[in-house]
Design a protein around this motif. Structure first.
Motif, PDB file in Angstrom:
ATOM      1  N   ARG A  10      -9.243   0.482 -13.012  1.00 39.31           N
ATOM      2  CA  ARG A  10      -8.989  -0.923 -12.691  1.00 39.31           C
ATOM      3  C   ARG A  10     -10.310  -1.665 -12.795  1.00 39.31           C
ATOM      4  N   LEU A  11     -10.311  -2.722 -13.556  1.00 41.60           N
ATOM      5  CA  LEU A  11     -11.523  -3.451 -13.870  1.00 41.60           C
ATOM      6  C   LEU A  11     -11.649  -4.701 -13.005  1.00 41.60           C
ATOM      7  N   ARG A  12     -12.766  -4.818 -12.300  1.00 40.88           N
ATOM      8  CA  ARG A  12     -13.079  -6.008 -11.501  1.00 40.88           C
ATOM      9  C   ARG A  12     -14.423  -6.543 -11.955  1.00 40.88           C
ATOM     10  N   LEU A  13     -14.475  -7.838 -12.186  1.00 42.70           N
ATOM     11  CA  LEU A  13     -15.720  -8.477 -12.578  1.00 42.70           C
ATOM     12  C   LEU A  13     -16.266  -9.226 -11.376  1.00 42.70           C
ATOM     13  N   ASN A  14     -17.444  -8.831 -10.942  1.00 41.82           N
ATOM     14  CA  ASN A  14     -18.078  -9.437  -9.774  1.00 41.82           C
ATOM     15  C   ASN A  14     -19.258 -10.283 -10.217  1.00 41.82           C
ATOM     16  N   GLY A  15     -19.364 -11.461  -9.617  1.00 39.79           N
ATOM     17  CA  GLY A  15     -20.504 -12.340  -9.848  1.00 39.79           C
ATOM     18  C   GLY A  15     -21.171 -12.630  -8.527  1.00 39.79           C
ATOM     19  N   ALA A  16     -22.090 -13.551  -8.528  1.00 38.78           N
ATOM     20  CA  ALA A  16     -22.801 -13.931  -7.304  1.00 38.78           C
ATOM     21  C   ALA A  16     -21.831 -14.419  -6.236  1.00 38.78           C
ATOM     22  N   GLN A  17     -20.703 -15.007  -6.664  1.00 38.10           N
ATOM     23  CA  GLN A  17     -19.712 -15.541  -5.731  1.00 38.10           C
ATOM     24  C   GLN A  17     -18.636 -14.526  -5.353  1.00 38.10           C
TER      25      GLN A  17
END
Length: 124
Positions: A10-17
């Motif tokens: 399962r792919l999750r894209l995390n950023g600063a927020q």
């Protein structure tokens, strides 16, 4: 087409927020594109209208431009649709999911074979 491996990626894209895109958000965008409604998309996914709206708001604020645009006016005139950026990012995320599944298939099988209980027998 081969059956998907019992162990899944399962792919999750995390950023600063925080999480900016993941499977649930992508599915919500896809359902909005299909139904033309945030409420209907949420219902199809078994989530409350409030939760669906909250996710749309977080998506719209995470990116430089909104991914979903809405029109007020009730059932006959209201609705929601993906912006061109929303369509583009949903397609890019789906392509990234597929690339990850394909490139990671051998590694997933290796990890799966080392599990004490095979995933098909492992209760969730």
């Amino acid at each position: 087409m081969d059956d998907p491996p019992p162990l899944r990626l399962r792919l999750r894209l995390n950023g600063a927020q925080g999480v900016v895109m993941g499977p649930g958000r992508a599915d919500l965008l896809a359902q909005i594109a299909q139904t033309g409604s945030i409420a209907a998309a949420g219902r199809r996914m078994g989530m409350s209208y409030k939760r669906a709206w909250s996710l749309v708001e977080s998506l719209n604020t995470a990116f430089a431009e909104p991914l979903v645009e809405t029109a007020k006016g009730g059932a006959a005139h209201g609705g929601a649709q993906l912006t061109s950026l929303g369509k583009e990012l949903l397609a890019a995320y789906r392509a990234l999911e597929e690339t990850s599944r394909t490139a990671g298939a051998t590694a997933l099988r290796c990890i799966e074979s080392a599990l004490r209980v095979p995933p098909a027998q492992n209760p969730r």
